[in-house]
Design a protein around this motif. Structure first.
Motif, PDB file in Angstrom:
ATOM      1  N   PRO A  44       0.812  -1.222   0.000  1.00 18.41           N
ATOM      2  CA  PRO A  44       0.000   0.000   0.000  1.00 18.41           C
ATOM      3  C   PRO A  44       0.845   1.273   0.000  1.00 18.41           C
ATOM      4  O   PRO A  44       0.524   2.233  -0.701  1.00 18.41           O
ATOM      5  N   LEU A  45       1.933   1.268   0.743  1.00 14.72           N
ATOM      6  CA  LEU A  45       2.804   2.448   0.774  1.00 14.72           C
ATOM      7  C   LEU A  45       3.434   2.688  -0.589  1.00 14.72           C
ATOM      8  O   LEU A  45       3.487   3.825  -1.069  1.00 14.72           O
ATOM      9  N   SER A  46       3.869   1.635  -1.238  1.00 15.87           N
ATOM     10  CA  SER A  46       4.468   1.756  -2.565  1.00 15.87           C
ATOM     11  C   SER A  46       3.441   2.255  -3.581  1.00 15.87           C
ATOM     12  O   SER A  46       3.741   3.134  -4.398  1.00 15.87           O
ATOM     13  N   GLN A  47       2.237   1.695  -3.536  1.00  9.68           N
ATOM     14  CA  GLN A  47       1.184   2.149  -4.454  1.00  9.68           C
ATOM     15  C   GLN A  47       0.881   3.627  -4.236  1.00  9.68           C
ATOM     16  O   GLN A  47       0.735   4.390  -5.196  1.00  9.68           O
TER      17      GLN A  47
ATOM     18  N   ALA B 125      -2.303   6.797 -11.836  1.00 14.18           N
ATOM     19  CA  ALA B 125      -2.376   6.565 -10.392  1.00 14.18           C
ATOM     20  C   ALA B 125      -3.308   5.394 -10.072  1.00 14.18           C
ATOM     21  O   ALA B 125      -2.974   4.534  -9.254  1.00 14.18           O
ATOM     22  N   ALA B 126      -4.464   5.357 -10.710  1.00 10.74           N
ATOM     23  CA  ALA B 126      -5.420   4.274 -10.439  1.00 10.74           C
ATOM     24  C   ALA B 126      -4.915   2.934 -10.947  1.00 10.74           C
ATOM     25  O   ALA B 126      -5.300   1.891 -10.433  1.00 10.74           O
ATOM     26  N   ASN B 127      -4.033   2.954 -11.935  1.00 15.11           N
ATOM     27  CA  ASN B 127      -3.459   1.726 -12.462  1.00 15.11           C
ATOM     28  C   ASN B 127      -2.504   1.069 -11.472  1.00 15.11           C
ATOM     29  O   ASN B 127      -2.105  -0.068 -11.674  1.00 15.11           O
ATOM     30  N   ARG B 128      -2.148   1.759 -10.423  1.00 14.61           N
ATOM     31  CA  ARG B 128      -1.229   1.220  -9.414  1.00 14.61           C
ATOM     32  C   ARG B 128      -1.890   0.168  -8.531  1.00 14.61           C
ATOM     33  O   ARG B 128      -1.209  -0.601  -7.884  1.00 14.61           O
ATOM     34  N   GLY B 129      -3.192   0.173  -8.447  1.00 12.84           N
ATOM     35  CA  GLY B 129      -3.896  -0.777  -7.591  1.00 12.84           C
ATOM     36  C   GLY B 129      -4.917  -0.051  -6.721  1.00 12.84           C
ATOM     37  O   GLY B 129      -5.244   1.118  -6.945  1.00 12.84           O
ATOM     38  N   PHE B 130      -5.415  -0.746  -5.717  1.00 11.34           N
ATOM     39  CA  PHE B 130      -6.463  -0.206  -4.852  1.00 11.34           C
ATOM     40  C   PHE B 130      -6.030   1.093  -4.184  1.00 11.34           C
ATOM     41  O   PHE B 130      -6.757   2.085  -4.184  1.00 11.34           O
ATOM     42  N   TRP B 131      -4.832   1.102  -3.608  1.00 14.91           N
ATOM     43  CA  TRP B 131      -4.372   2.296  -2.898  1.00 14.91           C
ATOM     44  C   TRP B 131      -4.011   3.416  -3.856  1.00 14.91           C
ATOM     45  O   TRP B 131      -4.129   4.594  -3.520  1.00 14.91           O
TER      46      TRP B 131
END
Length: 161
Positions: free
Chosen positions: A41-44, A79-85
């Protein structure tokens, strides 16, 4: 149908059939998950912030008219392509930026309330569209997904895509 507890499950599948089904399901599941979703989550979050800051700086450095929507869409898509976070970060940062812009337009630039609200709603809709496109179109780049916004300014050099 007779079921052998050692070699068959409730659906009449043998051990080999069960392994084939597990393999097929894991292949389908793995192909549906983006590699970025495995990030912490921090990385995302930090990478989503970086994506949004990069697009903001590009938008101001290119200084082309009528491309605000294109860069909004691209920033939120990346940004949204990074995942949930990444998606949550895009939502939060996009809304915060538009609220600040609304206040700046309303009180600093002295733009009428109706026009400032219209700009706020338009920009938040474009932000949400970038997020939605990222969730739906996993096989496209941000430039391809947001190309309809880029079409408003046909003179944008291709190197800025």
């Amino acid at each position: 149908m007779y079921r052998d507890n050692k070699t068959m499950n409730w659906f009449g599948e043998t051990v080999e059939d069960q392994e084939k089904r597990r393999k097929m399901l894991s292949d389908v599941y793995d192909s549906a998950i983006k590699p970025q979703a495995y990030q912490s989550p921090l990385s995302q979050t930090t990478r989503a912030i970086s994506d949004m800051a990069k697009e903001y700086m590009l938008m101001h450095s290119h200084d082309y008219k009528q491309l605000d929507d294109y860069y909004h869409c691209k920033a939120n898509y990346n940004a949204a392509n990074r995942g949930f976070w990444g998606k949550k970060t895009a939502d939060y940062l996009g809304n915060a930026k538009e609220q600040i812009d609304y206040l700046k337009n309303r009180y600093y630039k002295d733009i009428p309330e109706e026009k400032a609200k219209a700009d706020y709603y338009h920009d938040t809709a474009v932000n949400q569209e970038g997020i939605n496109r990222a969730l739906q179109q996993t096989n496209q780049t941000a430039q391809e997904a947001c190309s309809d916004y880029r079409a408003k300014n046909k003179y944008l050099p291709r190197r800025y895509w």
